[in-house]
Design a protein around this motif. Structure first.
Motif, short mmCIF file in Angstrom:
data_model
loop_
_atom_site.label_atom_id
_atom_site.label_comp_id
_atom_site.label_asym_id
_atom_site.label_seq_id
_atom_site.Cartn_x
_atom_site.Cartn_y
_atom_site.Cartn_z
N TYR A 88 0.98 -1.29 -0.07
CA TYR A 88 -0.10 -0.09 0.10
C TYR A 88 0.88 1.33 0.00
O TYR A 88 0.71 2.18 -0.96
N PHE A 91 3.10 1.93 -3.22
CA PHE A 91 2.29 2.35 -4.10
C PHE A 91 2.05 3.80 -4.13
O PHE A 91 2.30 4.47 -4.92
N ARG A 92 1.55 4.39 -2.83
CA ARG A 92 1.33 5.85 -2.77
C ARG A 92 2.66 6.48 -3.09
O ARG A 92 2.68 7.77 -3.62
N VAL A 95 3.59 6.34 -7.06
CA VAL A 95 2.58 6.77 -7.90
C VAL A 95 2.66 8.47 -7.82
O VAL A 95 2.54 9.15 -8.71
N CYS A 135 9.94 -1.19 0.70
CA CYS A 135 9.22 -0.10 0.74
C CYS A 135 10.00 1.04 1.65
O CYS A 135 10.13 1.09 2.87
#
Length: 175
Positions: A88, A91-92, A95, A135
């Motif tokens: 999650y 991704f943030r 993007v 991450c």
């Protein structure tokens, strides 16, 4: 029962460095035995290789005795939570749109406050798993928490070294 010796024996000569590193990173370092084996087990779950997972569980139980169960359960929870959070938050980050950063994640993470060992050790396992999962946001957040919680940069470094070698062993076993 799988052991690290079994894993090391399964790694071919192409993985000689991993074979040697697998032994050395788990020996004397700046981590407590609970931290060392929590990181190793959490990393094994994150690496998703059955042989390395069984070996780390076996070795953790051997090394920690009756203290093993809470360490293993926290490592299992950390790997699962980071499996969710790392996707999650990665991704943030990737993007790069502010609009996603302002949205509420809405992901349950109650286990983060219900650790069986201690909060700082749990966060250290989360850091190691986040490093495996790539991450950046999570790595930075967990590193900050463990440093503020009293761990040293050497301990963080040793945890990530363990994670990297456990992951390398899983890759080697699959190749």
């Amino acid at each position: 029962m799988a052991s690290l010796e079994v894993v090391r024996g399964e790694l071919t000569d192409a993985h000689r460095d991993t074979r040697l590193n697998l032994q050395s990173v788990l020996e004397n370092n700046s981590l407590t035995p609970e931290q060392r084996w929590g990181v190793a087990v959490g990393s094994a779950f994150a690496a998703r290789n059955e042989l390395i997972k069984k070996a780390m569980l076996h070795e953790a139980r051997q090394a920690l005795g009756e203290k093993a169960d809470p360490v293993i359960e926290d490592a299992r929870a950390a790997a699962s939570l980071m499996g969710m959070n790392n996707v999650y938050y990665r991704f943030r980050h990737m993007v790069g749109k502010e609009s996603y950063s302002t949205k509420r994640a809405g992901l349950r993470m109650n286990r983060l406050v219900q650790v069986l060992t201690n909060k700082v050790d749990f966060e250290l396992v989360c850091l190691a798993v986040s490093a495996i999962n790539g991450c950046e946001t999570c790595v930075q957040a967990h590193e900050k928490v463990v440093i503020e919680g009293g761990l040293s940069e050497d301990q963080v470094h040793d945890a990530v070294r363990i994670a990297s070698v456990v992951h390398a062993a899983a890759v080697g076993l699959e190749s």
